[in-house]
Design a protein around this motif. Structure first.
Motif: not given
Lengths: 383, 383
Positions: A156-157, A268, A272, B240-241, B243-244
């Motif tokens: 997603p990033f 965190f 990634k 997103l949160l 995934e982080i």
């Protein structure tokens, strides 16, 4: 001739490698591992220590023809000040939060030439903006767009870190300044998201960051803006994290411990966001500089596009290449006596030095970094 | 007749208030402030203590006609077990992660009626799914959509917490199960985002959460799914949160301290997600239950829509209303002797009790909660 390079990070080691071809190079960094890796590959002298150690910098830099700075932004101002006091010419790429022009008087007093922000953006963006501004009689608009991006975005990033991790999130917190009707306007970073199609990359989004810096004071334009480019969606992700409070730098009580929220997030996020070239990660640098103005009653628009990719044979990141080479080439120009002025000289103020400009563009091209220029002319409409 | 209510949160206090009109109600909760606020407004007896204190629950619940459970999900299973062992009927809304049907045998052995998950969804969604399944010969598809939402969404979150804060983020981590071709399939929560237009609200997004629970075992359908509805964009924010790594529950070393990432995030997020009714925050509950199947060679589709808004005069949240009233009404039904079976009875298994179903729908309507039924008939296409 001797050159001292402060910092052996991604960019510092590239500057040192480039200059070692023609100079006696010494590299100073606290990281033994980084120094060992560099000195194993390139004929440089390495010294483990801090660029904040004034005595050490004085000892190593005393007889340097030029000193190059490639330390993290938060150290930049202090390091620049001590190099000026040492009386040596300085070419720097540290993205410092402070206004380096505050050191201009000190540099003149020490009769020293200092070229700050001499990377790709800031750096080449400034030089091209200054160059473009000289090509018109009156500057209507300057637009700068720049992004360091993964070659293959992964959701997603859709993002990887290609410069100082310390400075990435800082960019999204610093209020951004742009010029409208000749006046400086301050807005939130990450705002005014626009989509643009960058040839060779595809659709990107661009949003305000505080990248104009010295240009706000040195170049007169009716409109002037700088935006960072990312794959679409990045701004809203970062705005979300900022809104949650996770980009804040000030320590606060988190579950009973005094911690900086941004440091917590970084722990965190950065693993990634880390590029793994050994696993095939590659990056690209995209930049566009547009200068629009009037000349002889005509509306003329200059545009320079850069698209640089990870350099396979020599293995440095594209962002390290595009940031480090302008600094190394400018250090060469200083060593060659091409710059006679002293003081803290923002790159755009060097645009009146035509031989220097052509030297920079030619040397960059030799290193595979090419800006594509487009000139568009139209008869000025009646107003 | 006496009723014991375990929990004096948003929902527990509403259940107690409703039942206090006709029963002697005792409320148990560790929060003095919540108890004081309730007993100042409603004629109930309050006791400060934990629902995990078996002796206390036994003492307070010994002569209760019904016990209602409104404790956070993580306590639900333990509390249910101790109430069963006490031998009292139990109606519960705790969103426990465990499978409550594991207590069915224990409940039968103690000759006790237990109705778990008796809120709006799970709860009314189950009852309507079970009701719809009885109206067709063969169930083709069951679709459940539910969302507790702020009446006026405010970016960037467009969300406010309307039920247990502990359970909100948990929903986005628990793998979600749905039924395809009669088989249970497990997927990530927050996946398969679809947009739907909910009359009276507008465009919402819906994504998988693990809301089918007991329905997976009790109702036979070719396809069956449950999705949570939010204003568009919520799923990608939560993904997103996640995934982080910030939704992880397991403590890990964060800047040298052993902390649960989700607790860290909660400290930042929940103050921003908190509803402030005193500042004008209002919520709504939107729910849609669709049951499609075959009857007499025709394709028939039942759909029930609920749109409930914050109840101004009595001031409870909509989500507290729609969750608490079904529980309170079911407690009334148990007290009135309308349910004869014992064991742990998932709400959908009560759909064969027509008087109970009509009692529930009628009592809900009296409290302003109305499901709008739509029936669509079409001749079954040749296959």
């Amino acid at each position: 001739m001797k050159i001292l390079v402060l910092g052996c990070g991604l960019v510092g080691r590239l500057i040192a490698t480039d200059l070692a071809r023609d100079f006696e190079v010494t590299v100073l960094d606290p990281d033994f591992g980084a120094l060992a890796a560099l000195s194993g590959a390139v004929p440089v002298r390495t010294v483990a220590g801090s660029a904040l150690d004034r005595n050490l910098v004085a000892e190593l830099g005393r007889d340097a023809t030029v000193i190059c700075g490639a330390v993290p932004g938060r150290l930049g101002f202090t390091v620049m000040q001590s190099v000026i006091e040492l009386g040596r010419p300085f070419v720097d790429i540290s993205f410092m939060p402070e206004n380096f022009l505050a050191l201009d008087e000190l540099a003149r007093a020490h009769d020293v030439t200092v070229i700050p922000d001499m990377g790709v953006a800031p750096g080449m963006s400034n030089l091209l903006a200054g160059w473009g501004a000289r090509l018109v009689e009156e500057v209507e608009e300057i637009r700068l767009y720049v992004g360091g991006l993964p070659l293959r975005p992964v959701p997603p990033f859709n993002y990887k870190i290609v410069f100082s991790a310390d400075d990435v999130l800082e960019e999204y917190i610093r209020p951004a300044r742009y010029v409208e009707d000749g006046q400086v306007v301050t807005v939130e970073a990450l705002s005014a998201v626009e989509e643009l199609d960058f040839p060779g990359v595809g659709v990107l989004e661009a949003f305000f960051t505080d990248g104009l810096r010295s240009l706000l004071g040195t170049v007169k334009a009716r409109r002037m803006l700088e935006k960072t480019m990312r794959y679409p969606g990045h701004a809203s992700q970062m705005r979300l994290l900022r809104e949650i409070g996770l980009l804040d730098d000030q320590p606060r009580s988190i579950l009973g411990h005094d911690l900086g929220p941004r440091k917590v997030l970084a722990q965190f996020l950065f693993p990634k966001w880390k590029m793994h070239p050994e696993l095939g990660d590659r990056d690209l640098t995209a930049m566009r500089v547009v200068v629009q103005g009037n000349r002889s009653g005509q509306n003329i628009r200059y545009s320079w596009d850069l698209l640089d990719r990870f350099d396979e044979p020599t293995f440095p990141h594209s962002m390290a290449r595009t940031t480090g080479y302008p600094c190394a080439i400018m250090a060469r120009a200083v060593a060659a006596g091409m710059i006679h002025r002293t003081g803290v000289l923002a790159p755009e103020t060097l645009a009146d030095n035509e031989p220097l400009f052509h030297f920079m563009m030619g040397e960059l091209q030799q290193r595979g970094i090419t800006f594509h220029e487009t000139v568009t002319l139209e008869r000025q409409p009646c107003r």
